[in-house]
Design a protein around this motif. Structure first.
Motif, PDB file in Angstrom:
ATOM      1  N   TRP A 118       0.857  -1.178  -0.057  1.00 41.04           N
ATOM      2  CA  TRP A 118      -0.103   0.054   0.014  1.00 41.04           C
ATOM      3  C   TRP A 118       0.674   1.256  -0.003  1.00 41.04           C
ATOM      4  CZ3 TRP A 118      -4.618   0.467  -1.317  1.00 41.04           C
ATOM      5  CH2 TRP A 118      -5.598  -0.660  -1.221  1.00 41.04           C
ATOM      6  N   THR A 119       1.701   1.210   0.787  1.00 40.79           N
ATOM      7  CA  THR A 119       2.912   2.427   0.718  1.00 40.79           C
ATOM      8  C   THR A 119       4.440   1.995   0.465  1.00 40.79           C
ATOM      9  OG1 THR A 119       3.048   2.663   3.216  1.00 40.79           O
ATOM     10  CG2 THR A 119       1.260   3.417   2.467  1.00 40.79           C
ATOM     11  N   ASP A 120       5.054   2.922   0.228  1.00 39.46           N
ATOM     12  CA  ASP A 120       6.605   2.778   0.053  1.00 39.46           C
ATOM     13  C   ASP A 120       7.170   2.558   1.400  1.00 39.46           C
ATOM     14  OD1 ASP A 120       6.315   2.967  -2.358  1.00 39.46           O
ATOM     15  OD2 ASP A 120       7.160   5.077  -2.567  1.00 39.46           O
ATOM     16  N   SER A 121       6.578   3.081   2.635  1.00 42.69           N
ATOM     17  CA  SER A 121       7.285   2.798   3.756  1.00 42.69           C
ATOM     18  C   SER A 121       7.058   1.492   4.558  1.00 42.69           C
ATOM     19  CB  SER A 121       6.823   3.847   4.703  1.00 42.69           C
ATOM     20  OG  SER A 121       5.364   3.952   4.794  1.00 42.69           O
ATOM     21  N   ILE A 122       5.809   0.715   4.082  1.00 35.21           N
ATOM     22  CA  ILE A 122       5.755  -0.537   4.493  1.00 35.21           C
ATOM     23  C   ILE A 122       6.678  -1.613   4.781  1.00 35.21           C
ATOM     24  CG2 ILE A 122       4.229  -2.594   4.357  1.00 35.21           C
ATOM     25  CD1 ILE A 122       1.816  -0.667   3.847  1.00 35.21           C
ATOM     26  N   LYS A 123       7.469  -1.702   3.382  1.00 30.67           N
ATOM     27  CA  LYS A 123       8.366  -2.933   3.538  1.00 30.67           C
ATOM     28  C   LYS A 123       9.407  -2.301   4.426  1.00 30.67           C
ATOM     29  CE  LYS A 123      10.167  -5.088  -0.332  1.00 30.67           C
ATOM     30  NZ  LYS A 123      10.828  -5.246  -1.668  1.00 30.67           N
TER      31      LYS A 123
ATOM     32  N   ILE B 257       0.079 -29.859   2.095  1.00 31.21           N
ATOM     33  CA  ILE B 257      -0.311 -28.737   1.312  1.00 31.21           C
ATOM     34  C   ILE B 257       0.625 -28.367   0.761  1.00 31.21           C
ATOM     35  CG2 ILE B 257      -1.483 -26.460   1.717  1.00 31.21           C
ATOM     36  CD1 ILE B 257      -2.612 -27.221   4.297  1.00 31.21           C
ATOM     37  N   LEU B 258       0.530 -28.137  -0.743  1.00 35.22           N
ATOM     38  CA  LEU B 258       1.571 -27.614  -1.537  1.00 35.22           C
ATOM     39  C   LEU B 258       1.723 -25.918  -1.419  1.00 35.22           C
ATOM     40  CD1 LEU B 258       1.263 -29.690  -4.810  1.00 35.22           C
ATOM     41  CD2 LEU B 258       2.935 -29.883  -2.835  1.00 35.22           C
ATOM     42  N   PHE B 259       0.368 -25.548  -1.561  1.00 35.91           N
ATOM     43  CA  PHE B 259       0.189 -24.049  -1.301  1.00 35.91           C
ATOM     44  C   PHE B 259      -1.100 -23.704  -1.088  1.00 35.91           C
ATOM     45  CE2 PHE B 259       0.181 -24.997  -5.782  1.00 35.91           C
ATOM     46  CZ  PHE B 259      -0.977 -24.546  -6.450  1.00 35.91           C
ATOM     47  N   ALA B 260      -1.300 -22.478  -0.809  1.00 37.67           N
ATOM     48  CA  ALA B 260      -2.904 -22.024  -0.630  1.00 37.67           C
ATOM     49  C   ALA B 260      -2.927 -20.489  -1.395  1.00 37.67           C
ATOM     50  CB  ALA B 260      -3.028 -21.661   1.036  1.00 37.67           C
ATOM     51  N   HIS B 261      -4.031 -20.371  -1.663  1.00 34.97           N
ATOM     52  CA  HIS B 261      -4.507 -19.131  -2.130  1.00 34.97           C
ATOM     53  C   HIS B 261      -5.398 -18.174  -1.537  1.00 34.97           C
ATOM     54  CE1 HIS B 261      -4.101 -21.243  -6.296  1.00 34.97           C
ATOM     55  NE2 HIS B 261      -3.252 -20.234  -6.560  1.00 34.97           N
ATOM     56  N   GLY B 262      -5.177 -16.947  -1.291  1.00 37.52           N
ATOM     57  CA  GLY B 262      -6.096 -16.425  -0.647  1.00 37.52           C
ATOM     58  C   GLY B 262      -6.228 -14.980  -0.843  1.00 37.52           C
ATOM     59  N   ASP B 263      -7.179 -14.042  -0.436  1.00 37.89           N
ATOM     60  CA  ASP B 263      -7.138 -12.831  -0.523  1.00 37.89           C
ATOM     61  C   ASP B 263      -6.115 -12.113   0.112  1.00 37.89           C
ATOM     62  OD1 ASP B 263      -9.199 -13.071  -2.624  1.00 37.89           O
ATOM     63  OD2 ASP B 263     -10.904 -12.720  -0.753  1.00 37.89           O
ATOM     64  N   GLN B 264      -6.081 -10.666   0.119  1.00 40.11           N
ATOM     65  CA  GLN B 264      -4.915  -9.899   0.804  1.00 40.11           C
ATOM     66  C   GLN B 264      -5.138 -10.060   2.436  1.00 40.11           C
ATOM     67  OE1 GLN B 264      -7.225  -8.654  -0.946  1.00 40.11           O
ATOM     68  NE2 GLN B 264      -8.236  -6.861  -0.122  1.00 40.11           N
ATOM     69  N   ASP B 265      -6.312 -10.416   2.879  1.00 38.68           N
ATOM     70  CA  ASP B 265      -6.240 -10.526   4.386  1.00 38.68           C
ATOM     71  C   ASP B 265      -5.405 -11.838   4.787  1.00 38.68           C
ATOM     72  OD1 ASP B 265      -8.065 -12.376   3.089  1.00 38.68           O
ATOM     73  OD2 ASP B 265      -9.546 -11.960   4.523  1.00 38.68           O
TER      74      ASP B 265
ATOM     75  N   GLU C  30      -4.784   0.412   5.860  1.00 39.02           N
ATOM     76  CA  GLU C  30      -5.465  -0.659   4.585  1.00 39.02           C
ATOM     77  C   GLU C  30      -4.719  -2.045   4.623  1.00 39.02           C
ATOM     78  OE1 GLU C  30      -8.055   0.410   3.175  1.00 39.02           O
ATOM     79  OE2 GLU C  30      -7.844   2.492   3.937  1.00 39.02           O
ATOM     80  N   GLY C  31      -3.990  -2.386   5.452  1.00 39.13           N
ATOM     81  CA  GLY C  31      -2.995  -3.731   5.467  1.00 39.13           C
ATOM     82  C   GLY C  31      -1.911  -3.463   5.014  1.00 39.13           C
ATOM     83  N   PHE C  32      -1.201  -4.575   4.570  1.00 40.62           N
ATOM     84  CA  PHE C  32       0.195  -4.509   3.965  1.00 40.62           C
ATOM     85  C   PHE C  32       0.252  -4.779   2.684  1.00 40.62           C
ATOM     86  CE2 PHE C  32       1.059  -6.877   8.227  1.00 40.62           C
ATOM     87  CZ  PHE C  32       1.961  -5.440   8.915  1.00 40.62           C
ATOM     88  N   VAL C  33      -0.601  -5.577   2.140  1.00 36.17           N
ATOM     89  CA  VAL C  33      -0.570  -5.859   0.617  1.00 36.17           C
ATOM     90  C   VAL C  33      -1.791  -5.275   0.036  1.00 36.17           C
ATOM     91  CG1 VAL C  33       1.098  -7.739   0.651  1.00 36.17           C
ATOM     92  CG2 VAL C  33      -1.585  -8.128   0.767  1.00 36.17           C
ATOM     93  N   LYS C  34      -1.591  -4.868  -1.298  1.00 34.16           N
ATOM     94  CA  LYS C  34      -2.814  -4.212  -1.834  1.00 34.16           C
ATOM     95  C   LYS C  34      -3.940  -5.258  -2.403  1.00 34.16           C
ATOM     96  CE  LYS C  34      -0.509  -0.076  -3.930  1.00 34.16           C
ATOM     97  NZ  LYS C  34      -0.233   0.604  -5.018  1.00 34.16           N
ATOM     98  N   GLY C  35      -5.198  -4.856  -2.206  1.00 33.98           N
ATOM     99  CA  GLY C  35      -6.332  -5.674  -2.769  1.00 33.98           C
ATOM    100  C   GLY C  35      -7.356  -4.870  -3.842  1.00 33.98           C
ATOM    101  N   PRO C  36      -8.237  -5.557  -4.168  1.00 35.28           N
ATOM    102  CA  PRO C  36      -8.492  -6.781  -4.373  1.00 35.28           C
ATOM    103  C   PRO C  36      -7.617  -7.584  -5.124  1.00 35.28           C
ATOM    104  CG  PRO C  36     -10.324  -5.720  -5.371  1.00 35.28           C
ATOM    105  CD  PRO C  36      -9.354  -4.589  -4.897  1.00 35.28           C
ATOM    106  N   ARG C  37      -7.041  -8.641  -4.781  1.00 40.16           N
ATOM    107  CA  ARG C  37      -6.052  -9.611  -5.560  1.00 40.16           C
ATOM    108  C   ARG C  37      -6.077 -10.745  -4.770  1.00 40.16           C
ATOM    109  NH1 ARG C  37      -1.813  -8.339  -8.715  1.00 40.16           N
ATOM    110  NH2 ARG C  37      -1.768 -10.760  -8.845  1.00 40.16           N
TER     111      ARG C  37
END
Length: 480
Positions: free
Chosen positions: A83-88, A269-277, A400-407
């Motif tokens: 969401w922002t440059d400072s989050i990383k 479990i090989l991997f999981a898919h999920g929304d940004q939450d 807004e959280g760390f990563v952008k959504g919806p994706r």
């Protein structure tokens, strides 16, 4: 003799009592400086620990479960998904809510920068704007009087570590005992209580440098004998951490729906898919203080000697040996730094809430630019005249959280996280060379119990999803 150190290198002195027959440290005698360093380990966020694990030292790099791969995936994550440059920066060098207690450590291995604050100096020290009481964490915003925040400050701290300066302590090799060195605990009685009655003992003084502290943290996370491993030059006897199923109740309203891709023949479990939450949940692990995690996991925590260190501080060390009750609470119930308030709903760790005060010498200096003025987050009773400050435009950078959504985001079993797509999933399956008919998808909803279980598995294994969510795979296992 003490270890050789250069004259310019800072160090803390430590006295070891060694069993010559087994070449093991029986216990150490230490003062405030060394015990404060041990205590500080519990205040460190996991992101800081992950960074220190990669540091060069005598031990080399250490891997802790999935922590290293989770940290590296954030390093590799493109900023356009944040969401922002400072989050990383906030994730890779997370804030320590006890930086006020750790800032005076003689050897502080956390190289994170202290929080910088700003005031509008032009008007704060001008009689034309006597009502200005604003403080900001950024120069981007304007004060309510219209001026820029352009005068920089770091909060003045008055805490001096965790334990009293006159106290000395006896520390056993596995860190399970940190005992105040008093008449009630003689060397003989300690040896007897430990079941060690032998004439084959010797004393050795060592100088603990910053590099040794890094090694000690690494050993404490993987070994049951960290003092022996670090100070006698032994190869750490790394014990495989035991994953214990976490039976915590779903005491919060967290509900996250994810899709698992499971290999039927192996039941993993090989991997999981999920929304940004879902991605935010996993990434937020890096912001949690180590002591807070051990408190929440309790008996299910298994990481070298760290759980024993926590228990020793929580139960064995008398309250009178801490500088305050708050100092002890910062170790056994550490706070989440205020920058990460949106994470507090994921794992119930209390968040930091600061008040700010500006101090100046006297009314005659109140509006002079060269006033001996400082800002602190403590009500410093003997600090002269003061005014309460307001945090201006305190916009949480991770609101807004760390990563952008919806994706959609993809997380592998060892917690490598990235943006998901049909291509990324198929490439992963091809790389693992798994037949498509051996795969099964399953949608699940996870709550607090599963969140804690994934976190525990991430610290004790390289299969965080399989171990953390294994109780949800019964149907798949029956289909084999």
């Amino acid at each position: 003799m003490a270890d050789n150190t250069t004259q310019t290198e800072e160090y803390v002195q430590l006295k070891l009592v060694i069993n010559e027959e087994s070449n093991k440290v029986l216990f150490a005698e230490a003062g405030k400086d060394f015990v404060d360093i041990l205590c500080s380990f519990l205040t460190m966020p996991l992101g800081t620990i992950a960074r220190l694990l990669q540091k060069d030292s005598n031990m080399g790099q250490i891997t802790i479960g999935c922590l290293n791969s989770l940290y590296q995936s954030v390093v590799d994550l493109d900023k356009r998904y944040l969401w922002t440059d400072s989050i990383k920066e906030l994730l890779l060098k997370p804030k320590n809510s006890s930086e006020d207690y750790c800032s005076t450590l003689k050897l502080n291995i956390d190289d994170s920068q202290p929080t910088e604050y700003f005031i509008c100096a032009r008007n704060y020290f001008s009689s034309e704007c006597r009502s200005c009481r604003n403080i900001s964490k950024s120069t981007y915003y304007k004060c309510s009087c219209g001026s820029r925040f352009d005068r920089s400050f770091f909060l003045k701290r008055f805490c001096k570590g965790f334990v009293n300066s006159v106290a000395t302590f006896v520390i056993t090799d596995d860190l399970i005992n940190i005992i105040p060195n008093s008449a009630a605990y003689t060397t003989f009685s300690l040896l007897k209580n430990l079941g060690i009655i032998t004439s084959s003992t010797k004393e050795m003084a060592v100088n603990v440098t910053k590099e040794k502290v890094v090694d000690l943290l690494k050993c404490a996370l993987v070994s049951k004998s960290p003092l022996t491993d670090v100070f006698l030059g032994k190869k750490p006897s790394i014990e495989r951490s035991r994953f214990l199923t976490c039976n915590a109740e779903n005491s919060s309203t967290i509900q996250i729906t994810i899709q698992l891709v499971i290999r039927k023949s192996e039941g993993n479990i090989l991997f999981a898919h999920g929304d940004q939450d879902f991605a935010d949940l996993l990434i937020s692990f890096l912001t949690f203080p180590l002591g807070g995690i051990i408190r929440k996991l309790g008996e299910y925590s298994s990481m070298g000697s760290i759980g024993r260190l926590y228990k020793s501080i929580a139960e064995s060390v008398e309250n009178q040996y801490f500088i305050s009750e708050e100092a002890k609470n910062r170790l056994i119930d550490p706070l989440l730094a205020s920058e990460y308030k949106s994470c507090s709903s994921i794992l119930p760790i209390k968040e930091q809430c600061l008040n700010y005060y500006g101090y100046y010498q006297s009314e005659s200096y109140r509006y002079r630019s060269n006033d001996p003025f400082f800002i602190t987050d403590k009500h410093y009773k003997d600090g002269g005249r003061y005014e309460e400050m307001r945090l201006h435009n305190n916009k949480n950078p991770i609101k807004e959280g760390f990563v952008k959504g919806p994706r959609t985001y993809l997380a592998t079993d060892d917690l490598v996280i990235g943006p998901a797509s049909p291509i990324s999933a198929s490439l992963l399956i091809n790389r693992l060379q798994i037949p498509v008919d051996d795969l099964k998808e399953k949608n699940v909803t996870i709550g607090m119990k599963e969140c804690l279980s994934i976190l525990n598995a991430a610290l004790t294994s390289t299969s965080a999803l399989t171990n953390g969510l294994g109780h949800l795979l019964s149907e798949v296992m029956e289909e084999k």
